[in-house]
Design a protein around this motif. Structure first.
Motif, mmCIF file in Angstrom:
data_model
loop_
_atom_site.group_PDB
_atom_site.id
_atom_site.type_symbol
_atom_site.label_atom_id
_atom_site.label_comp_id
_atom_site.label_asym_id
_atom_site.label_seq_id
_atom_site.Cartn_x
_atom_site.Cartn_y
_atom_site.Cartn_z
ATOM 1 N N LEU A 80 -34.524 39.960 -12.040
ATOM 2 C CA LEU A 80 -33.458 38.970 -11.909
ATOM 3 C C LEU A 80 -32.135 39.541 -12.435
ATOM 4 C CD1 LEU A 80 -32.694 36.054 -11.123
ATOM 5 C CD2 LEU A 80 -33.161 35.421 -13.496
ATOM 6 N N LYS A 81 -32.187 40.266 -13.543
ATOM 7 C CA LYS A 81 -30.974 40.883 -14.090
ATOM 8 C C LYS A 81 -30.355 41.839 -13.073
ATOM 9 C CE LYS A 81 -29.389 43.470 -18.172
ATOM 10 N NZ LYS A 81 -28.926 44.722 -17.560
ATOM 11 N N LYS A 82 -31.176 42.635 -12.418
ATOM 12 C CA LYS A 82 -30.663 43.572 -11.408
ATOM 13 C C LYS A 82 -30.070 42.825 -10.214
ATOM 14 C CE LYS A 82 -33.659 47.525 -12.498
ATOM 15 N NZ LYS A 82 -32.690 48.643 -12.464
ATOM 16 N N LEU A 83 -30.692 41.724 -9.817
ATOM 17 C CA LEU A 83 -30.156 40.930 -8.711
ATOM 18 C C LEU A 83 -28.796 40.337 -9.084
ATOM 19 C CD1 LEU A 83 -33.400 39.089 -7.517
ATOM 20 C CD2 LEU A 83 -32.369 41.169 -6.566
ATOM 21 N N HIS A 84 -28.663 39.890 -10.328
ATOM 22 C CA HIS A 84 -27.375 39.367 -10.791
ATOM 23 C C HIS A 84 -26.314 40.465 -10.822
ATOM 24 C CE1 HIS A 84 -29.158 35.583 -12.956
ATOM 25 N NE2 HIS A 84 -29.112 35.463 -11.640
ATOM 26 N N GLU A 85 -26.713 41.685 -11.158
ATOM 27 C CA GLU A 85 -25.763 42.804 -11.145
ATOM 28 C C GLU A 85 -25.248 43.049 -9.726
ATOM 29 O OE1 GLU A 85 -27.991 46.002 -12.795
ATOM 30 O OE2 GLU A 85 -27.747 45.313 -14.873
ATOM 31 N N ILE A 86 -26.130 42.945 -8.737
ATOM 32 C CA ILE A 86 -25.705 43.125 -7.344
ATOM 33 C C ILE A 86 -24.750 41.999 -6.950
ATOM 34 C CG2 ILE A 86 -26.483 43.173 -4.938
ATOM 35 C CD1 ILE A 86 -29.102 44.463 -6.006
ATOM 36 N N GLU A 87 -25.083 40.761 -7.333
ATOM 37 C CA GLU A 87 -24.171 39.644 -7.062
ATOM 38 C C GLU A 87 -22.780 39.927 -7.646
ATOM 39 O OE1 GLU A 87 -26.984 35.654 -6.929
ATOM 40 O OE2 GLU A 87 -26.037 36.234 -8.806
ATOM 41 N N ASP A 88 -22.752 40.373 -8.894
ATOM 42 C CA ASP A 88 -21.475 40.646 -9.556
ATOM 43 C C ASP A 88 -20.710 41.758 -8.846
ATOM 44 O OD1 ASP A 88 -22.067 38.682 -11.409
ATOM 45 O OD2 ASP A 88 -22.772 40.086 -12.939
ATOM 46 N N GLU A 89 -21.428 42.783 -8.406
ATOM 47 C CA GLU A 89 -20.799 43.897 -7.693
ATOM 48 C C GLU A 89 -20.082 43.408 -6.430
ATOM 49 O OE1 GLU A 89 -22.380 47.670 -5.067
ATOM 50 O OE2 GLU A 89 -23.510 47.126 -6.871
ATOM 51 N N PHE A 90 -20.629 42.360 -5.821
ATOM 52 C CA PHE A 90 -20.052 41.835 -4.592
ATOM 53 C C PHE A 90 -19.142 40.627 -4.847
ATOM 54 C CE2 PHE A 90 -23.212 44.611 -2.922
ATOM 55 C CZ PHE A 90 -22.724 45.012 -1.689
ATOM 56 N N GLY A 91 -18.722 40.461 -6.112
ATOM 57 C CA GLY A 91 -17.704 39.475 -6.431
ATOM 58 C C GLY A 91 -18.182 38.049 -6.585
ATOM 59 N N ARG A 92 -19.463 37.872 -6.913
ATOM 60 C CA ARG A 92 -19.993 36.518 -7.070
ATOM 61 C C ARG A 92 -19.330 35.813 -8.239
ATOM 62 N NH1 ARG A 92 -24.814 33.199 -6.766
ATOM 63 N NH2 ARG A 92 -24.086 31.238 -7.624
ATOM 64 N N GLU A 93 -18.875 34.595 -7.996
ATOM 65 C CA GLU A 93 -18.395 33.718 -9.053
ATOM 66 C C GLU A 93 -19.203 32.433 -8.991
ATOM 67 O OE1 GLU A 93 -14.234 33.194 -8.505
ATOM 68 O OE2 GLU A 93 -13.748 35.280 -8.972
ATOM 69 N N ARG A 94 -19.344 31.765 -10.130
ATOM 70 C CA ARG A 94 -20.122 30.537 -10.199
ATOM 71 C C ARG A 94 -19.254 29.411 -10.760
ATOM 72 N NH1 ARG A 94 -23.278 34.822 -11.427
ATOM 73 N NH2 ARG A 94 -25.331 34.976 -10.458
ATOM 74 N N PRO A 95 -18.224 28.967 -10.002
ATOM 75 C CA PRO A 95 -17.334 27.926 -10.538
ATOM 76 C C PRO A 95 -18.032 26.589 -10.727
ATOM 77 C CG PRO A 95 -16.836 28.354 -8.240
ATOM 78 C CD PRO A 95 -17.827 29.402 -8.662
ATOM 79 N N SER A 96 -19.013 26.276 -9.886
ATOM 80 C CA SER A 96 -19.746 25.017 -10.015
ATOM 81 C C SER A 96 -21.070 25.144 -9.279
ATOM 82 C CB SER A 96 -18.936 23.850 -9.430
ATOM 83 O OG SER A 96 -18.729 24.035 -8.041
ATOM 84 N N ARG A 97 -21.962 24.203 -9.574
ATOM 85 C CA ARG A 97 -23.279 24.210 -8.938
ATOM 86 C C ARG A 97 -23.127 24.035 -7.427
ATOM 87 N NH1 ARG A 97 -28.292 25.073 -9.732
ATOM 88 N NH2 ARG A 97 -29.961 23.529 -9.605
ATOM 89 N N TRP A 98 -23.822 24.879 -6.651
ATOM 90 C CA TRP A 98 -23.828 24.813 -5.181
ATOM 91 C C TRP A 98 -22.442 24.991 -4.572
ATOM 92 C CZ3 TRP A 98 -27.429 20.028 -5.479
ATOM 93 C CH2 TRP A 98 -28.742 20.451 -5.680
ATOM 94 N N SER A 99 -21.570 25.694 -5.266
ATOM 95 C CA SER A 99 -20.240 25.934 -4.715
ATOM 96 C C SER A 99 -20.302 27.058 -3.692
ATOM 97 C CB SER A 99 -19.280 26.319 -5.837
ATOM 98 O OG SER A 99 -19.719 27.494 -6.485
ATOM 99 N N GLN A 100 -19.211 27.204 -2.928
ATOM 100 C CA GLN A 100 -19.092 28.310 -1.984
ATOM 101 C C GLN A 100 -19.201 29.612 -2.762
ATOM 102 O OE1 GLN A 100 -15.872 27.785 0.716
ATOM 103 N NE2 GLN A 100 -15.647 29.961 1.128
ATOM 104 N N ARG A 101 -19.869 30.616 -2.172
ATOM 105 C CA ARG A 101 -20.057 31.855 -2.912
ATOM 106 C C ARG A 101 -20.012 33.071 -2.000
ATOM 107 N NH1 ARG A 101 -25.426 29.011 -4.146
ATOM 108 N NH2 ARG A 101 -23.836 27.416 -3.993
ATOM 109 N N THR A 102 -19.561 34.168 -2.589
ATOM 110 C CA THR A 102 -19.541 35.430 -1.863
ATOM 111 C C THR A 102 -20.965 35.889 -1.588
ATOM 112 O OG1 THR A 102 -17.549 36.003 -3.081
ATOM 113 C CG2 THR A 102 -18.653 37.788 -1.905
ATOM 114 N N LEU A 103 -21.793 35.877 -2.621
ATOM 115 C CA LEU A 103 -23.170 36.352 -2.484
ATOM 116 C C LEU A 103 -24.053 35.600 -3.464
ATOM 117 C CD1 LEU A 103 -25.144 38.433 -1.221
ATOM 118 C CD2 LEU A 103 -24.607 39.932 -3.153
#
Length: 198
Positions: free
Chosen positions: A84-107
């Motif tokens: 899961l940590k590695k998957l989160h790193e990939i999300e971050d690499e692709f600019g994932r932000e988590r402004p709110s639950r179920w919000s629009q997301r890059t990845l």
């Protein structure tokens, strides 16, 4: 002098679901998901198969553009938590932000299942699985819950996952992914359509 035998490597199968709804152009989201899949190898994550690309209605309705979703089957030698940590790193690499639950997301990359593992225990899993939709929109678990507690309800997950591991059996519900996908309503199935990335 006899050579020592190499111990057999033990792999664990894991199911993940990738999604993106970064723009209203589905092709942009599809290319981003493709690039994310290609980056798994950089972190030592071996994909043994992945589904077709699917266009799926945003959940909940009206929360943003439609998604592109792809399921992947991995073979790993690491724990679910490290995965899961590695998957989160990939999300971050692709600019994932988590402004709110179920919000629009890059990845978005969800760890759906790690073979038959239930985390953190069956009671906690059952709590999150049975949480009413109104509370789901307010609460998010602070720890890894496996299998994904809403898997059985979501066509956008079940249909692509059925392409990569249809015989995986839910360790709590006792149903296979194929069973759960087949049980979806026609209306739910109609919201998930194959998408050709050109």
């Amino acid at each position: 002098m006899p050579q020592a035998k190499n111990p057999q490597k033990t792999y664990t199968k894991a199911l993940v679901l990738l999604g993106s709804n970064v723009t209203f152009a589905l092709s942009d989201s599809a290319r981003l998901v493709r690039d994310a899949l290609n980056s798994f190898a950089d972190r030592g994550l071996r994909i043994t198969s992945n589904s077709r690309y699917y266009s799926t209605a945003c959940f909940p309705a009206g929360a943003g553009p439609d998604f592109i979703n792809v399921a992947a089957l991995l073979e790993v030698e690491i724990s679910a938590e490290i995965l899961l940590k590695k998957l989160h790193e990939i999300e971050d690499e692709f600019g994932r932000e988590r402004p709110s639950r179920w919000s629009q997301r890059t990845l978005d990359i969800d760890l759906i299942a790690y073979e038959e593992l239930v985390l953190p225990d069956r009671d906690a899993f059952s709590y999150w699985m049975n949480l009413p939709i109104e509370e789901q929109m307010k609460q998010a678990p602070e720890q890894l819950i496996l299998p994904h507690p809403r898997l059985q309800d979501r066509a956008f997950a079940l249909i692509p996952l059925a392409e990569v591991w249809p015989d995986w059996r839910h360790p709590v519900l006792g149903q296979t992914i194929k069973d759960m996908a087949d049980a979806l309503s026609d209306a739910a199935k109609s919201e998930v359509s194959p998408f050709e990335l050109t």
